[in-house]
Design an enzyme around this catalytic site. Sequence first.
Site, PDB file in Angstrom:
ATOM      1  N   CYS A  68       0.691  -1.282  -0.013  1.00 38.56           N
ATOM      2  CA  CYS A  68      -0.157  -0.063  -0.170  1.00 38.56           C
ATOM      3  C   CYS A  68       0.633   1.081  -0.214  1.00 38.56           C
ATOM      4  O   CYS A  68       1.306   1.512  -1.031  1.00 38.56           O
ATOM      5  CB  CYS A  68      -0.779   0.183   1.122  1.00 38.56           C
ATOM      6  SG  CYS A  68      -2.700   0.821   0.758  1.00 38.56           S
TER       7      CYS A  68
ATOM      8  N   HIS B 292      -3.951  -5.121   0.201  1.00 40.04           N
ATOM      9  CA  HIS B 292      -3.552  -6.029   1.961  1.00 40.04           C
ATOM     10  C   HIS B 292      -3.637  -7.019   1.688  1.00 40.04           C
ATOM     11  O   HIS B 292      -4.157  -7.399   1.889  1.00 40.04           O
ATOM     12  CB  HIS B 292      -4.102  -5.336   3.064  1.00 40.04           C
ATOM     13  CG  HIS B 292      -3.945  -3.254   3.552  1.00 40.04           C
ATOM     14  ND1 HIS B 292      -2.524  -2.739   4.032  1.00 40.04           N
ATOM     15  CD2 HIS B 292      -4.331  -2.334   2.850  1.00 40.04           C
ATOM     16  CE1 HIS B 292      -2.086  -1.609   4.009  1.00 40.04           C
ATOM     17  NE2 HIS B 292      -3.997  -1.493   2.808  1.00 40.04           N
TER      18      HIS B 292
ATOM     19  N   GLU C 273      -2.924  -8.901   4.125  1.00 39.52           N
ATOM     20  CA  GLU C 273      -2.421  -9.590   5.154  1.00 39.52           C
ATOM     21  C   GLU C 273      -3.693  -9.863   5.687  1.00 39.52           C
ATOM     22  O   GLU C 273      -3.649 -10.491   6.535  1.00 39.52           O
ATOM     23  CB  GLU C 273      -1.104  -8.693   6.928  1.00 39.52           C
ATOM     24  CG  GLU C 273      -1.895  -6.994   6.279  1.00 39.52           C
ATOM     25  CD  GLU C 273      -1.437  -6.615   5.229  1.00 39.52           C
ATOM     26  OE1 GLU C 273      -1.686  -5.067   5.722  1.00 39.52           O
ATOM     27  OE2 GLU C 273      -1.670  -6.666   4.214  1.00 39.52           O
TER      28      GLU C 273
ATOM     29  N   SER D  26      -7.139 -13.066  34.789  1.00 41.88           N
ATOM     30  CA  SER D  26      -8.557 -13.102  34.542  1.00 41.88           C
ATOM     31  C   SER D  26      -9.455 -13.635  34.607  1.00 41.88           C
ATOM     32  O   SER D  26     -10.865 -14.111  33.947  1.00 41.88           O
ATOM     33  CB  SER D  26      -9.217 -11.948  33.432  1.00 41.88           C
ATOM     34  OG  SER D  26      -8.514 -12.452  31.980  1.00 41.88           O
ATOM     35  N   GLY D  27      -9.040 -15.323  34.132  1.00 41.70           N
ATOM     36  CA  GLY D  27      -9.255 -16.674  33.760  1.00 41.70           C
ATOM     37  C   GLY D  27      -9.872 -16.355  31.945  1.00 41.70           C
ATOM     38  O   GLY D  27     -10.112 -17.895  31.810  1.00 41.70           O
ATOM     39  N   GLY D  28      -8.824 -15.714  31.661  1.00 35.66           N
ATOM     40  CA  GLY D  28      -9.092 -15.508  29.885  1.00 35.66           C
ATOM     41  C   GLY D  28      -7.612 -16.193  29.700  1.00 35.66           C
ATOM     42  O   GLY D  28      -6.815 -16.436  30.217  1.00 35.66           O
ATOM     43  N   VAL D  29      -8.157 -16.798  28.050  1.00 36.29           N
ATOM     44  CA  VAL D  29      -6.701 -16.958  27.728  1.00 36.29           C
ATOM     45  C   VAL D  29      -5.619 -16.597  27.548  1.00 36.29           C
ATOM     46  O   VAL D  29      -4.534 -17.171  28.129  1.00 36.29           O
ATOM     47  CB  VAL D  29      -7.072 -17.096  25.934  1.00 36.29           C
ATOM     48  CG1 VAL D  29      -5.685 -18.103  25.550  1.00 36.29           C
ATOM     49  CG2 VAL D  29      -8.256 -18.532  26.218  1.00 36.29           C
ATOM     50  N   ASP D  30      -5.739 -14.909  27.670  1.00 35.07           N
ATOM     51  CA  ASP D  30      -4.183 -14.466  27.497  1.00 35.07           C
ATOM     52  C   ASP D  30      -3.345 -14.368  29.076  1.00 35.07           C
ATOM     53  O   ASP D  30      -2.336 -15.059  29.398  1.00 35.07           O
ATOM     54  CB  ASP D  30      -5.028 -12.762  27.028  1.00 35.07           C
ATOM     55  CG  ASP D  30      -5.290 -12.295  26.097  1.00 35.07           C
ATOM     56  OD1 ASP D  30      -4.731 -13.725  24.875  1.00 35.07           O
ATOM     57  OD2 ASP D  30      -5.517 -11.483  25.531  1.00 35.07           O
ATOM     58  N   SER D  31      -4.231 -13.615  29.720  1.00 36.80           N
ATOM     59  CA  SER D  31      -3.464 -13.954  31.490  1.00 36.80           C
ATOM     60  C   SER D  31      -3.293 -15.197  31.668  1.00 36.80           C
ATOM     61  O   SER D  31      -2.152 -15.186  32.339  1.00 36.80           O
ATOM     62  CB  SER D  31      -4.627 -13.476  32.582  1.00 36.80           C
ATOM     63  OG  SER D  31      -5.752 -14.149  32.905  1.00 36.80           O
ATOM     64  N   SER D  32      -4.277 -16.316  31.524  1.00 41.18           N
ATOM     65  CA  SER D  32      -3.839 -17.269  31.555  1.00 41.18           C
ATOM     66  C   SER D  32      -2.312 -17.712  31.064  1.00 41.18           C
ATOM     67  O   SER D  32      -2.080 -18.839  31.913  1.00 41.18           O
ATOM     68  CB  SER D  32      -4.902 -18.888  31.574  1.00 41.18           C
ATOM     69  OG  SER D  32      -5.696 -18.176  31.559  1.00 41.18           O
TER      70      SER D  32
END
Length: 508
Positions: free
Chosen positions: A79, A166, A168, A220-226
């Site tokens: 681009c 783009h 991507e 938090s119990g979410g994927v990222d913090s886990s």
Amino acid sequence: MEEKLIILDFGSQYTQLIARRVRELNVYCEIHPYNADLQLDESVKGVILSGSPCSVRDENAPFPTLDVLNLNVPLLGVCYGAQWLATQFGGVVEASKHREYGRANLVSVNESPFLNKISAGSQVWMSHADTITQKPASAQILASTDSVDIAAFKIEDKSIYAIQFHPEVTHSTDGKTLLSNFVIDICGCASAWTPAHFIETTVAEIKEKVGSDNVILGLSGGVDSSVAAMLIHKAIGTQLHCIFVNNGLLRKDEFDQVLDSYKELGLNVRGIDASDLFLDELAGVKDPETKRKIIGRLFVEVFDKEAQKVEGAKWLAQGTIYPDVIESVSVNGPSATIKSHHNVGGLPEKMNLKLLEPLNSLFKDEVRKIGAEAGLGKEILGRHPFPGPGLAIRIIGDITRRKVEILQEADAIFINSLKESGIYDEVWQAGAIFLPVQSVGVMGDERTYENVICLRAVTSLDGMTADWVDLPHRFLADVSNKIINTIKGINRVVYDISSKPPATIEWE
């Protein structure tokens, strides 16, 4: 020496998405500002120039500091990068007669290793206000669309390629093939960068960075913090102290469920109920940026207070991933801000803890791959993303305890119905939104004037682009009936059928 690609960031919101696509090919890549003073060594196999919100016609248009025109490795301009290359080789770039934004199709494709396995009719994604109207004399046009004659070109006698679209974004259906042609075939990269490799290097980096310090993690119990917790735990073990804060804006019963879910993982987790603190300070606040800043400030204050109870606590770890970062602040480049996020945009300058964010260069599906490699179970890895500010940004307008209760109930009906119907795992993210409008309804013999709930469900790979899910009409009808018949104060349910772009996944 580990081989890699270099991406020069001119400020596009999609820059890290290019990196993510390259990493899908198991090739390591780094993003650097367009004006970085780089010395390329033998490990660099290719360079990509990103898009930009700027115009090459601007007086102060960003130009790369690196002498990219005389590299001994392949070069790809995307681009803005393509337009800049066109001007450098004598081509002409002019303002488009109308902004070219959205899906287009290649109408002609010339034979080339760069476009191998890509044919006419292939869908591409355009997003530009300028157009290359005259190709450089030394350029060969490789592809065109109905409205863009010079959609792709190559500089003859040089391994320099340029594309106006783009590749991507997922809307470019053969984008991954094109990038593979460039990265694997033209640059000659091997595919050696894997989740196991990431874990090994990240754990080593955490050990070196943290040393003997203690780390506090916002779990938090979410994927990222886990996943962040598992990586840090692998690196420093009992030096990690996990804290889960109830900000009063979690999903229904989530506070207790999250605490229970980590009992078997060997993590030291402590629950802090600060819901009254958050809800009291958010009372009457309507502006979404202000909501995020308040939540961010209180979040850090609570952690700062808890940090004083942990001897040697010097680090605050977070499961920040790149979509949080790229839509919040400029990272490794001049990317324009879309929104702030409590993980990155709301931290006070005088914070008493240093930040540790081992996932902040990864996208959601990459994080899940890392988590699976690290041994996390499907129950955690399969959870939908949930915004850091929680339901605060799904209540449009001011926040009250009653609105939170209503939204928690509606959200629970929607999410549980997705699980019971077997649809949950097919959806990337789903949730309910409390709208700041009331509508007339009829219940029994009485007219009502009550609130509207909007349901949102999307499919995505990374959060940077997303398509709305065509949920079965019968399913939506059943969920609507349950919400309206069960929750006092709701008399209308609507469904959001907007994709990203142009809409975002969250409403605020």
